[in-house]
Design a protein around this motif. Structure first.
Motif, PDB file in Angstrom:
ATOM      1  N   ALA A 180       0.864  -1.296   0.085  1.00  0.00           N
ATOM      2  CA  ALA A 180      -0.092  -0.214   0.145  1.00  0.00           C
ATOM      3  C   ALA A 180       0.399   1.124  -0.192  1.00  0.00           C
ATOM      4  O   ALA A 180       0.634   2.638  -0.191  1.00  0.00           O
ATOM      5  N   THR A 221       1.049   3.618  -3.148  1.00  0.00           N
ATOM      6  CA  THR A 221       0.228   5.075  -2.635  1.00  0.00           C
ATOM      7  C   THR A 221       1.371   5.866  -2.810  1.00  0.00           C
ATOM      8  O   THR A 221       1.141   7.441  -2.840  1.00  0.00           O
ATOM      9  N   HIS A 269      -4.998   1.483   1.437  1.00  0.00           N
ATOM     10  CA  HIS A 269      -4.681   2.839   0.719  1.00  0.00           C
ATOM     11  C   HIS A 269      -5.908   3.458   1.040  1.00  0.00           C
ATOM     12  O   HIS A 269      -5.585   5.139   1.605  1.00  0.00           O
TER      13      HIS A 269
END
Length: 404
Positions: free
Chosen positions: A24, A28, A72
């Motif tokens: 994650a 991101t 996320h």
């Protein structure tokens, strides 16, 4: 999914906490997940999935995608809070919160109230994806609506009964369940997978951090909607039955609407909902075990609700029975509006439109029986008969064999 993995079109899902969190971060480009409390329920949920859930190939893939999405969202939420500190300054004044066991009419009450433009409510796409993508702009397209439509189409294909039991659409009013899932908290997981050890662990924890995160996400949602911060929120999820003390710490001026229904229907319908979701993700679901678990969870919900009510001033809550809404929903809602202190007249046309729309959403009745889950009316009433007596609930054992 098995074919996709054999041919290299899909990877074997990684259901390990550290690996999921690291992926994650890489996806991101962010590293702040907010309050680290969420890692405790996340760890316990993963342990239960590995030990108990017996997921099939599609179930493992779906679990991996769900976990990635929550992570996320947590990273993007912190980014929004950092970019726009005014989000967390938004007030959440005197919300109206519907509290009742699963399948006790909470959805009907919530959606009727959400028809009133004087309140703010979540829409289904916002509980599926509580956090706007980083490229979100006020007034522009929102990719979360498209994603919600896709998820609902997949759910309908996987098991058409799930949307018969709980009909919805991307823009329909929806409960804040996904905002609690953002902390890997809530009975959504118990109703989706066979993870009883996670459920029992959760029942022993203080959920206040999950409710604080829920409040932050409500502030973010109101900001994204550009909704007036003076309008009260309409909230509801059966999880609140277990967590009323935490709920009221976060929303000390909340007004509560308690819904009640014959436990013969509540237990049978809740078990049916859990069964119809669990069989999507596992080929080893056991109807009798699911029946026992949802009888236990319903009893716990009611016991905790009754205990918490002792500390709530009587002026802060109202009781509404399922049969009362069935017999004359307008009269029941007038009583609710008298309690809230609002004039119902401006809201009635929108409520009428909701009633027409819901008939189109729910074309087929939800059929179930206690017996298919190894339960009998006598057994349920033996455990929950005191609830029936205390709140004057009408219970019909003969009708329990096939409910809608």
């Amino acid at each position: 999914m098995r074919l996709a993995r054999r041919t290299g079109l899909a990877e074997e899902p990684q259901l390990e906490r550290r690996a999921l969190m690291e992926r994650a971060r890489e996806y991101t480009g962010l590293d702040d997940f907010g309050d680290p409390w969420f890692e405790q329920p996340f760890r316990k949920l993963l342990e239960a999935i590995h030990a108990e859930a017996r997921l099939n190939a599609a179930g493992r893939w779906a679990a991996g995608k769900q976990f990635e999405k929550v992570l996320h969202d947590r990273l993007w939420a912190q980014q929004w809070f950092d970019r726009h500190p005014e989000i967390l300054a938004r007030p959440l004044p005197h919300p109206v919160i519907v509290v009742g066991p699963m399948r006790s009419g909470t959805t009907r009450m919530h959606r009727l109230l959400a028809s009133d433009h004087r309140f703010t409510h979540l829409r289904s796409f916002e509980t599926i994806s509580p956090v706007p993508r980083p490229d979100f702009r006020h007034g522009g397209p929102d990719s979360r609506i498209v994603l919600a439509g896709r998820i609902m189409r997949v759910a309908r294909l996987a098991n058409p009964r799930t949307l018969t039991i709980h009909p919805t659409g991307p823009m329909e009013p929806e409960e804040e369940l996904g905002l609690l899932v953002n902390s890997f908290w809530s009975t959504k997981h118990d109703a989706q997978w066979w993870v009883p050890s996670y459920g029992r662990w959760s029942e022993r924890q203080d959920p206040l951090p999950a409710y604080l995160q829920m409040a932050r996400l409500l502030q973010l949602t109101g900001w994204a909607q550009q909704a007036s911060s003076l309008r009260p929120w309409i909230l509801k999820t059966p999880q609140h039955m277990l967590d009323l003390p935490a709920l009221l710490k976060v929303f000390p001026d909340a007004r509560l609407i308690f819904t009640h229904r014959d436990p013969l229907s509540v237990v049978g319908s809740a078990a049916s909902l859990a069964w119809n979701q669990t069989i999507i993700y596992s080929d080893h679901a056991d109807a009798r075990k699911i029946g026992e678990e949802w009888l236990r969870k319903t009893r716990l919900q009611i016991d905790r609700m009754r205990k918490a009510r002792d500390d709530i001033p009587r002026s802060r809550f109202i009781d509404v029975h399922y049969e009362e809404m069935d017999n004359d929903w307008r009269a029941a809602m007038r009583r609710v509006y008298d309690f809230i202190g609002f004039d119902i007249a401006p809201a009635l046309p929108a409520m009428e439109r909701y009633q027409l729309r819901t008939r189109n959403l729910k074309r087929h009745p939800h059929r179930y029986s206690l017996e298919e889950f190894g339960l009998t009316p006598g057994r349920v009433l033996e455990e929950l008969g005191d609830y029936v007596k205390t709140y004057g609930i009408t219970s019909d054992a003969k009708a329990a064999a096939s409910r809608s």
